[in-house]
Motif scaffolding. Sequence first.
Motif, PDB file in Angstrom:
ATOM      1  N   ARG A  69       0.836  -1.202   0.000  1.00 15.25           N
ATOM      2  CA  ARG A  69       0.000   0.000   0.000  1.00 15.25           C
ATOM      3  C   ARG A  69       0.867   1.248   0.000  1.00 15.25           C
ATOM      4  O   ARG A  69       0.617   2.204  -0.736  1.00 15.25           O
ATOM      5  N   HIS A  72       2.365   1.661  -3.433  1.00 15.38           N
ATOM      6  CA  HIS A  72       1.353   2.155  -4.358  1.00 15.38           C
ATOM      7  C   HIS A  72       1.024   3.621  -4.068  1.00 15.38           C
ATOM      8  O   HIS A  72       0.829   4.418  -5.005  1.00 15.38           O
ATOM      9  N   GLU A  76       3.432   4.390  -7.538  1.00 15.12           N
ATOM     10  CA  GLU A  76       3.764   3.252  -8.400  1.00 15.12           C
ATOM     11  C   GLU A  76       2.474   2.580  -8.874  1.00 15.12           C
ATOM     12  O   GLU A  76       1.517   2.447  -8.112  1.00 15.12           O
ATOM     13  N   LYS A  77       2.463   2.187 -10.113  1.00 12.46           N
ATOM     14  CA  LYS A  77       1.297   1.502 -10.678  1.00 12.46           C
ATOM     15  C   LYS A  77       1.253   0.071 -10.158  1.00 12.46           C
ATOM     16  O   LYS A  77       2.284  -0.572  -9.977  1.00 12.46           O
ATOM     17  N   VAL A  78       0.047  -0.404  -9.945  1.00  9.72           N
ATOM     18  CA  VAL A  78      -0.138  -1.767  -9.449  1.00  9.72           C
ATOM     19  C   VAL A  78       0.493  -2.770 -10.415  1.00  9.72           C
ATOM     20  O   VAL A  78       1.138  -3.734  -9.992  1.00  9.72           O
ATOM     21  N   ASN A  93      -3.833  -6.454  -5.509  1.00  2.83           N
ATOM     22  CA  ASN A  93      -4.961  -5.553  -5.197  1.00  2.83           C
ATOM     23  C   ASN A  93      -5.703  -6.018  -3.946  1.00  2.83           C
ATOM     24  O   ASN A  93      -6.128  -5.192  -3.132  1.00  2.83           O
TER      25      ASN A  93
END
Length: 125
Positions: A69, A72, A76-78, A93
């Motif tokens: 988390r 992110h 930063e992109k998942v 996710n």
Amino acid sequence: MTSKKEATRARQQAHEAMAAHRQMRMAREQANEADLTAYLLLEQQLRAAEVSYRDALAVLRRRQGDLLRQWHARGEKVADIADLTGMPVRHLNQLINANESEHRRAGTAQQSSIPLPSPDPHEGS
């Protein structure tokens, strides 16, 4: 017809045989009771170990989700995180969202700072 002496001797033999049989049965039952006690203690220890194991896993997964988390949250992109970690996007996710909802429930929507493990396991010893 048997004599009184023979009948007495037969009763004596029967009594001795039954006494030996009872003694062996009592010894078996005592051993069974000891085994059952040891078994039940092991069952209790297994249940306690399973609870400890589940608790430890939950803590580690929570920390893992907090780190993901934070990663992110820094933009930063998942998908990029998934590529770097080798974790499927869906699982990543789930970890991020589980921790976000947990933080909202606890009233700690702010970022938590979690110390990362040292790269050298011998460091500090």
